[in-house]
Design a protein around this motif. Structure first.
Motif, mmCIF file in Angstrom:
data_model
loop_
_atom_site.group_PDB
_atom_site.id
_atom_site.type_symbol
_atom_site.label_atom_id
_atom_site.label_comp_id
_atom_site.label_asym_id
_atom_site.label_seq_id
_atom_site.Cartn_x
_atom_site.Cartn_y
_atom_site.Cartn_z
ATOM 1 N N ALA A 225 45.725 -43.493 18.419
ATOM 2 C CA ALA A 225 45.251 -43.211 19.650
ATOM 3 C C ALA A 225 46.429 -43.065 20.650
ATOM 4 O O ALA A 225 46.648 -42.168 21.379
ATOM 5 C CB ALA A 225 44.202 -44.073 20.313
ATOM 6 N N SER A 226 47.351 -43.854 20.706
ATOM 7 C CA SER A 226 48.434 -43.826 21.667
ATOM 8 C C SER A 226 49.270 -42.879 21.295
ATOM 9 O O SER A 226 50.158 -41.911 22.175
ATOM 10 C CB SER A 226 49.161 -45.084 21.989
ATOM 11 O OG SER A 226 49.581 -45.721 20.613
ATOM 12 N N GLY A 227 49.606 -42.770 19.825
ATOM 13 C CA GLY A 227 50.426 -41.712 19.302
ATOM 14 C C GLY A 227 49.953 -40.241 19.510
ATOM 15 O O GLY A 227 50.752 -39.468 20.012
ATOM 16 N N ALA B 169 52.458 -45.254 14.974
ATOM 17 C CA ALA B 169 52.351 -44.598 16.151
ATOM 18 C C ALA B 169 53.429 -43.713 16.159
ATOM 19 O O ALA B 169 53.126 -42.414 16.785
ATOM 20 C CB ALA B 169 52.604 -45.849 17.192
ATOM 21 N N GLY B 170 54.677 -43.864 15.696
ATOM 22 C CA GLY B 170 55.532 -43.024 15.768
ATOM 23 C C GLY B 170 55.453 -41.945 14.902
ATOM 24 O O GLY B 170 55.552 -40.450 15.475
ATOM 25 N N LEU B 171 54.967 -41.944 13.921
ATOM 26 C CA LEU B 171 54.709 -40.843 12.872
ATOM 27 C C LEU B 171 53.531 -40.115 13.296
ATOM 28 O O LEU B 171 53.500 -38.701 13.040
ATOM 29 C CB LEU B 171 54.525 -41.365 11.523
ATOM 30 C CG LEU B 171 55.774 -41.788 10.665
ATOM 31 C CD1 LEU B 171 55.397 -42.618 9.322
ATOM 32 C CD2 LEU B 171 56.773 -40.833 10.473
ATOM 33 N N MET B 172 52.464 -40.846 13.983
ATOM 34 C CA MET B 172 51.461 -39.997 14.343
ATOM 35 C C MET B 172 51.739 -38.879 15.474
ATOM 36 O O MET B 172 51.196 -37.833 15.582
ATOM 37 C CB MET B 172 50.264 -41.211 14.830
ATOM 38 C CG MET B 172 48.901 -40.427 15.350
ATOM 39 S SD MET B 172 48.146 -39.782 14.113
ATOM 40 C CE MET B 172 46.312 -39.430 14.946
ATOM 41 N N CYS B 173 52.492 -39.653 16.460
ATOM 42 C CA CYS B 173 52.841 -38.837 17.627
ATOM 43 C C CYS B 173 53.918 -37.665 17.100
ATOM 44 O O CYS B 173 53.528 -36.482 17.698
ATOM 45 C CB CYS B 173 53.917 -39.709 18.591
ATOM 46 S SG CYS B 173 54.486 -38.897 19.803
ATOM 47 N N LEU C 224 49.988 -39.773 4.012
ATOM 48 C CA LEU C 224 49.212 -38.819 5.012
ATOM 49 C C LEU C 224 50.127 -38.527 6.312
ATOM 50 O O LEU C 224 50.236 -37.399 6.515
ATOM 51 C CB LEU C 224 48.108 -39.575 5.007
ATOM 52 C CG LEU C 224 47.011 -38.904 6.253
ATOM 53 C CD1 LEU C 224 45.653 -39.253 6.081
ATOM 54 C CD2 LEU C 224 47.590 -39.277 7.610
ATOM 55 N N LEU C 225 50.579 -39.676 6.775
ATOM 56 C CA LEU C 225 51.365 -39.417 8.079
ATOM 57 C C LEU C 225 52.648 -38.591 7.817
ATOM 58 O O LEU C 225 53.045 -37.693 8.707
ATOM 59 C CB LEU C 225 51.811 -40.875 8.709
ATOM 60 C CG LEU C 225 50.790 -41.630 8.966
ATOM 61 C CD1 LEU C 225 51.036 -43.209 9.223
ATOM 62 C CD2 LEU C 225 50.096 -41.082 10.594
ATOM 63 N N MET C 226 53.294 -38.874 6.536
ATOM 64 C CA MET C 226 54.568 -37.894 6.269
ATOM 65 C C MET C 226 54.266 -36.568 6.250
ATOM 66 O O MET C 226 54.920 -35.563 6.465
ATOM 67 C CB MET C 226 55.177 -38.503 5.045
ATOM 68 C CG MET C 226 55.843 -39.837 5.529
ATOM 69 S SD MET C 226 57.217 -39.864 6.670
ATOM 70 C CE MET C 226 58.485 -39.310 6.000
ATOM 71 N N ALA C 227 52.937 -36.397 5.582
ATOM 72 C CA ALA C 227 52.518 -34.834 5.139
ATOM 73 C C ALA C 227 52.129 -34.284 6.690
ATOM 74 O O ALA C 227 52.596 -32.903 6.715
ATOM 75 C CB ALA C 227 51.121 -35.118 4.187
ATOM 76 N N GLU C 228 51.423 -35.007 7.408
ATOM 77 C CA GLU C 228 51.075 -34.418 8.770
ATOM 78 C C GLU C 228 52.528 -33.993 9.521
ATOM 79 O O GLU C 228 52.622 -32.897 10.161
ATOM 80 C CB GLU C 228 50.361 -35.215 9.491
ATOM 81 C CG GLU C 228 48.855 -35.547 9.098
ATOM 82 C CD GLU C 228 48.188 -34.251 9.439
ATOM 83 O OE1 GLU C 228 47.822 -33.987 10.688
ATOM 84 O OE2 GLU C 228 48.064 -33.616 8.539
ATOM 85 N N GLY C 229 53.498 -34.813 9.373
ATOM 86 C CA GLY C 229 54.640 -34.572 10.007
ATOM 87 C C GLY C 229 55.462 -33.465 9.491
ATOM 88 O O GLY C 229 55.848 -32.059 9.939
ATOM 89 N N GLY D 79 53.710 -36.098 14.020
ATOM 90 C CA GLY D 79 53.073 -35.136 13.529
ATOM 91 C C GLY D 79 52.069 -34.264 14.617
ATOM 92 O O GLY D 79 51.869 -33.024 14.334
ATOM 93 N N VAL D 80 51.599 -35.050 15.474
ATOM 94 C CA VAL D 80 50.795 -34.172 16.569
ATOM 95 C C VAL D 80 51.766 -33.091 17.371
ATOM 96 O O VAL D 80 51.334 -32.000 17.460
ATOM 97 C CB VAL D 80 50.082 -35.199 17.541
ATOM 98 C CG1 VAL D 80 49.413 -34.185 18.647
ATOM 99 C CG2 VAL D 80 48.935 -35.883 16.936
ATOM 100 N N ALA D 81 52.957 -33.554 17.880
ATOM 101 C CA ALA D 81 53.778 -32.670 18.488
ATOM 102 C C ALA D 81 54.148 -31.559 17.682
ATOM 103 O O ALA D 81 54.205 -30.464 17.869
ATOM 104 C CB ALA D 81 54.838 -33.488 19.155
ATOM 105 N N GLY D 82 54.721 -32.137 16.525
ATOM 106 C CA GLY D 82 55.235 -30.933 15.571
ATOM 107 C C GLY D 82 54.309 -29.662 15.242
ATOM 108 O O GLY D 82 54.657 -28.865 15.093
#
Length: 393
Positions: A381-383, A14-18, A113-118, A20-23
């Motif tokens: 979804a929550s992230g 969740a944290g990494l997803m959030c 994937l999540l780290m790359a999105e970030g 990446g989206v905000a970043g």
């Protein structure tokens, strides 16, 4: 002191997803985790292949004091959305039973994937950094970690629940939430093996035996495999009902699911000379059939038994009551039921209703999915919901 737009506590799903989206929407984001690697729980999930979502995701497959809370976030970021992201990174996947999607390769692909999105959004990640202080003043949250301090108008609690403490899981999210006045629904182990004691210790002798059953706890019923262990009961069907089970309550198991009522009486008419023992052995693992047959204490052929006795045996086999004396606890629990109360949060943004700028996402929140990729979908979804909300501020 370094300033950011948002600080995310927890480098899990969740944290990494959030972050990446905000970043990627132009916010300067810092992720902090006391673990030395990101996504440690992701890496061990799905036997190392990460059951990253479930195509059957609907709100009623999540447990919460507010069963409607998850609806908004799940509708706005779906399994198809995350699968599209997985495919964009060239990650091969396959569907197992019941809508469960897994990587063909390794769970590490999801972490990468999540780290790359970030990284696309310039997210900074500080790992191996225990958090020593969190304060709030003048509209900003200040977090001290290691020998550094950072501040931001938004703080995201994404540190999960206490399940699997050997991975570093703690109740930190709840302690922090309470400090800011958010209520916490009592956490308990979920998706966890159940233990048997007393007269039911006999069933431990079946350790290693598995069979497809329908397991029932209250109104919840799941048709999947059950496994007998040295401690009691496990396997997917048992893990599923464990999330609904409460101390002191029985669970029931239908050992021969799908049988038409009256099947034993019909068998008596068709093959009167067969025995109950032979009938059970034909349908169940031999050791299990022997134990059940011994408990039913029905000797002789079916022709020797009255229809009433057969009906009673049939009823017991379809609703065999067990009385677990506990679970194997957070050490063996895949997730946690309970957590930060959804009454304290906006279902659209995951932001605290009474504490502006404070968000809670993922397993830290009182939303728990079924086994089979649902909890990862809640994390995404929550992230996503929190990341979007932060970006709009």
């Amino acid at each position: 002191m370094a300033d950011y737009d948002a600080i995310v506590l927890g480098a899990g799903a969740a944290g990494l997803m959030c972050a990446g989206v905000a970043g990627q929407r132009g916010k300067r984001v810092l992720v902090i985790d006391h673990a030395d690697r990101p996504g440690k729980k992701i890496l061990i999930s799905g036997g190392g292949r990460c059951n990253f979502t479930n195509t059957g995701t609907v709100p009623d497959r999540f447990i919460s004091a507010n069963p409607h809370f998850a609806r908004s976030a799940l509708a706005r970021y779906t399994p198809a959305d995350f699968t599209e992201l997985v495919e964009a990174y060239g990650i091969a996947w396959h569907e197992k039973t019941l809508g469960q999607l897994f990587c063909d390769g390794s769970a590490r692909q999801i972490v990468d994937l999540l780290m790359a999105e970030g990284a696309k959004g310039g997210v900074e990640v500080a790992l191996g950094e225990p958090i020593t202080a969190v304060d709030h003043a003048d509209g900003r949250y200040r977090v001290t970690f290691g020998d550094r301090t950072a501040s931001a108008p938004a703080l995201v609690i994404a540190t999960g629940g206490p399940s699997i403490p050997k991975m570093g899981a703690t109740g930190f999210a709840y302690d922090l939430a309470r400090r800011f006045g958010l209520r916490v629904v009592e956490p308990r182990p979920a998706l966890v093996p159940l233990t048997l004691g007393g007269d039911e210790v006999l069933f431990r002798e079946l350790s290693g035996v598995a069979t497809e059953v329908v397991a029932i706890a209250g109104k919840a019923a799941f048709r999947e495999a059950a496994l007998f262990t040295h401690h009691g009961l496990s396997g997917p069907a048992i893990l599923q009902v464990s999330s609904y089970w409460r101390h002191g309550q029985p669970i029931a198991i239908d050992f021969l699911p799908g049988r038409t009522p009256g099947w034993l009486k019909q068998l008596k008419r068709d093959t009167p000379r067969t025995t109950v023992a032979r009938t059970l052995t034909a349908a169940l693992p031999e050791r299990l059939a022997a134990v059940l047959g011994e408990r039913l204490a029905l000797s002789g052929t079916l022709a020797d038994l009255t229809d009433a006795r057969l009906a009673a045996a049939e009823a017991r086999l379809s609703h065999w009551a067990f009385h677990p004396n506990g679970t194997q606890g957070f050490a063996k629990a895949e997730v946690t039921v309970g957590g930060i109360s959804t009454a304290e949060l906006s279902s659209k943004t995951m932001e605290g209703r009474r504490v502006p700028g404070l968000y809670a996402i993922g397993e830290a929140v009182d939303v728990t999915g079924w086994l089979g990729g649902y909890n990862f979908q809640w994390a995404w979804a929550s992230g996503f919901a929190a990341g979007e909300a932060i970006a709009l501020h």
